[in-house]
Structure formats: C-alpha cells, structure tokens
Design a protein around this motif. Structure first.
Motif, mmCIF file in Angstrom:
data_model
loop_
_atom_site.group_PDB
_atom_site.id
_atom_site.type_symbol
_atom_site.label_atom_id
_atom_site.label_comp_id
_atom_site.label_asym_id
_atom_site.label_seq_id
_atom_site.Cartn_x
_atom_site.Cartn_y
_atom_site.Cartn_z
ATOM 1 N N GLY A 210 47.404 39.588 52.236
ATOM 2 C CA GLY A 210 46.115 39.021 51.858
ATOM 3 C C GLY A 210 45.738 39.310 50.423
ATOM 4 O O GLY A 210 45.117 38.480 49.743
ATOM 5 N N ASN A 211 46.120 40.489 49.935
ATOM 6 C CA ASN A 211 45.840 40.818 48.534
ATOM 7 C C ASN A 211 46.673 39.975 47.587
ATOM 8 O O ASN A 211 46.181 39.498 46.559
ATOM 9 N N LEU A 212 47.948 39.784 47.925
ATOM 10 C CA LEU A 212 48.798 38.950 47.080
ATOM 11 C C LEU A 212 48.294 37.513 47.052
ATOM 12 O O LEU A 212 48.204 36.894 45.979
ATOM 13 N N ALA A 213 47.959 36.960 48.215
ATOM 14 C CA ALA A 213 47.463 35.582 48.264
ATOM 15 C C ALA A 213 46.196 35.421 47.438
ATOM 16 O O ALA A 213 46.014 34.424 46.720
ATOM 17 N N ASP A 214 45.309 36.409 47.509
ATOM 18 C CA ASP A 214 44.066 36.357 46.747
ATOM 19 C C ASP A 214 44.351 36.353 45.244
ATOM 20 O O ASP A 214 43.723 35.605 44.489
ATOM 21 N N LEU A 215 45.296 37.178 44.814
ATOM 22 C CA LEU A 215 45.611 37.205 43.383
ATOM 23 C C LEU A 215 46.255 35.906 42.930
ATOM 24 O O LEU A 215 45.925 35.383 41.855
ATOM 25 N N VAL A 216 47.167 35.358 43.727
ATOM 26 C CA VAL A 216 47.818 34.101 43.336
ATOM 27 C C VAL A 216 46.777 32.991 43.199
ATOM 28 O O VAL A 216 46.804 32.203 42.238
ATOM 29 N N ALA A 217 45.845 32.922 44.131
ATOM 30 C CA ALA A 217 44.780 31.920 44.032
ATOM 31 C C ALA A 217 43.920 32.160 42.793
ATOM 32 O O ALA A 217 43.521 31.208 42.101
ATOM 33 N N THR A 218 43.644 33.416 42.487
ATOM 34 C CA THR A 218 42.883 33.746 41.280
ATOM 35 C C THR A 218 43.637 33.301 40.036
ATOM 36 O O THR A 218 43.032 32.779 39.086
ATOM 37 N N CYS A 219 44.951 33.473 40.023
ATOM 38 C CA CYS A 219 45.761 33.062 38.871
ATOM 39 C C CYS A 219 45.783 31.548 38.699
ATOM 40 O O CYS A 219 45.992 31.047 37.589
ATOM 41 N N ALA A 220 45.567 30.809 39.771
ATOM 42 C CA ALA A 220 45.481 29.350 39.662
ATOM 43 C C ALA A 220 44.152 28.914 39.065
ATOM 44 O O ALA A 220 44.053 27.822 38.486
ATOM 45 N N GLU A 221 43.146 29.769 39.165
ATOM 46 C CA GLU A 221 41.788 29.388 38.776
ATOM 47 C C GLU A 221 41.318 29.998 37.455
ATOM 48 O O GLU A 221 40.559 29.363 36.719
ATOM 49 N N HIS A 222 41.728 31.203 37.149
ATOM 50 C CA HIS A 222 41.103 31.984 36.078
ATOM 51 C C HIS A 222 41.619 31.561 34.696
ATOM 52 O O HIS A 222 42.824 31.570 34.451
ATOM 53 N N PRO A 223 40.733 31.232 33.772
ATOM 54 C CA PRO A 223 41.183 30.821 32.431
ATOM 55 C C PRO A 223 42.015 31.880 31.720
ATOM 56 O O PRO A 223 42.968 31.557 31.002
#
Length: 321
Positions: A210-223
C-alpha cells in the motif's frame, strides 16, 4: 486533477495495487494486459497486447493518455533456466521499456513513471549506511543490470524529447497476496516451526504494498517528481529477528526463534549452497527515503505493524478457506 493513465502490469502484485490506488484517486486507468483476469476492477479500461518486447504496438492504448506507469517487467528469478539470463532480461526490461517510452513521446504523453528496483543500487549495505537515491548505481546481477540500462535509456530519451521520467526503486515489497520467501516465512510462523533467527543483528528496509502504490500514484501527480529518482520504504528498518517477531504477533502466534549467531548461519548456508539466501536473512540493506519525503512531502500512509496485519489477515483468510 484526474488524468488518463496507461498502466502496464496491472494484474501483477504491484500493478494491481497501483491500479486500485489510481482509481480510488479518481484517475481514468487503462490497464495494459496480455490476459484479463476475472477480478479486474470494472472501473478500468483494458488495452490488450500480445507480447511485451521491443516491437509491441502501443498506439491504440496511448490515445489521450497523459501519464504512463510502467510496472510490467521480467522479474528477478532465483533459479533462472535461461541460457543467457541478461539477454532475456534486456528483451523485456530494456527493449520493451524503451519501445513503450518512444511511442509514448510520439503520442504526446507528458510523463512516464518507471518502477525499477533497489538492485540498481546494489545487493546490500553496511549497517547504518543506507543507499541514497542519487548514489552511483552498482547492480550485481542480470536483473539489476537490465533495470539500470532501462533507467539510463529513459533519462537519455527525456533529455532528447522533454518527456518527464520518474524512477521509483522499491526494496522488498510485501502485503496481501505476497509470495516467495515472505509467504514461506508466514507459513513457518503460523505453523510454529522453530527458526534459527533469534540473534540476527542486521537492518533491512521493506515497503508495504500500500505504501508503494501510494508513492507511485503520487509520482504520477506531483509536479516536483519530474525527472527524479526516488527510493521507497516504510521508513522503519528491521532486523530479521524483529521482523519475524512482529509478523508472528500480527499472525497471533508465538515466534519460536532460536538464538543462533548470524555468522554461524551464514557459514552453514554457504556450505549448503544457500549463500544468497543467507545474505538476505543475515545481511543489511537499508535505504534513505529523505529525498522522497522532502521533495514530495510524502509520508508512508501505513506503519509496519498496520501493514503486517493486512498481510497476515490476507494469508489467514486464504489459508482457512
């Protein structure tokens, strides 16, 4: 802001968790799959491809896509039967990755998030001297070499085209549905098998699914993620002894650990031809996620104990069926 995202490997252990995270955040997900599982979330669209290699046609799947998350890979194999393992890894992890990236550029994709591996950094660290995201790579096996070559190719393409490339290097990933050594460990603990790991003074970084998935999604969004490399872990490093004790607690079982010295274990394992396994059990591998925290403002949403409970409950539900 909702994006249209192409996700490869969407039916895999990591990819499926990333897909759920993206859908829950309101993104439109195109799941790129060779075979469509019956359990696929109906909110996802499907792009079917026949083979993952340097010739895979991606144009139809990339239409209108803003971000690509590339999770599909030929993963690390313990007893590889390929005559030339490096060539086999390169076909999928390098050629297929760069083929997808080049077609993404042609389709107007803005960002590609590449799920790489800590094996690009190396196989282990001295205790209290963790890997950092910008350390010089030192892969030791064909899998790690192929991931580094894919990273290098993506960075070169980014410099030439303006594609934003984000690289994420996970450590050992565990969680619901985990297999291999982590699953075997839970079975041993659940059955009360005495284990000779009660005196291991190492440190290992792990990352909950769950932590990895959250970071990957953040990397798709964060400038601020653009053109950066990130290491990811739970933010708490454990000895093998502590890991077994806390997983046993999550399972509701006593940890029957015998205090055999780590040096003796490593000697015995080497004599039995299990040196690599002994290194994972007795050696250290730590990562510093300071850059990930500071640049993205990211904190692992799950604690180690919360994540262990999720893995334990999933294991027990499947075992008791």
């Amino acid at each position: 802001m909702s994006q249209r995202i192409l996700l490869t490997g969407a039916s895999g252990f990591v990819g499926a968790a990333v897909m759920q995270c993206l859908l829950d955040r309101g993104h439109q997900v195109i799941a790129a799959l060779r075979q469509v599982p019956q359990t696929l979330d109906p909110r996802a669209e499907v792009f079917h491809f026949a083979q993952l290699d340097g010739e895979t046609p991606w144009q139809a799947g990339l239409a209108g896509v803003r971000t690509v998350i590339h999770s599909a890979a030929r993963v690390h194999v313990m007893n590889d039967t390929e005559a030339d393992p490096l060539a086999a890894f390169r076909r999928v992890n390098v050629d297929a990755t760069l083929n997808l990236a080049r077609q993404a550029v042609a389709a107007g994709v803005r960002r590609l998030v590449f799920i790489s591996s800590i094996k690009v950094n190396g196989e282990g660290t001295a205790k209290a001297r963790p890997y950092a995201a910008d350390d010089k790579p030192a892969p030791c096996d064909p899998y790690g070499i192929s991931k580094q070559e894919a990273e290098d190719g993506l960075r070169k393409l980014a410099n030439e085209t303006g594609l934003e490339v984000v690289i994420v290097r996970p450590v050992l990933v565990y969680g619901p549905g985990v297999k291999a050594n982590f699953l075997a460990m839970m079975r041993w603990l659940d059955k009360g098998v005495p284990l000779p790991f009660g005196a291991i003074d190492n440190r290992r970084s792990l990352v909950a699914l769950g932590n990895l998935a959250d970071l990957v999604a953040t990397c798709a969004e964060h400038p601020a993620a653009a053109n950066q490399t990130f290491l990811v872990s739970d933010g708490e490093d454990l000895s093998t002894t502590a890991l077994l004790q806390r997983m046993a607690s999550a399972l509701g079982r006593p940890a029957r650990l015998l205090p055999v010295p780590g040096v003796l274990l490593q000697w015995m394992a080497t004599a039995l031809g299990k040196k690599a396994l002994s290194h994972r059990l007795c050696g250290s591998l730590q990562v510093d996620i300071g850059k990930t925290r500071s640049l993205l403002g990211w904190t692992p949403p799950l604690s180690v104990d919360e994540a262990f409970l999720l893995a334990a409950r999933d294991y027990q539900e499947k075992t008791n069926k």
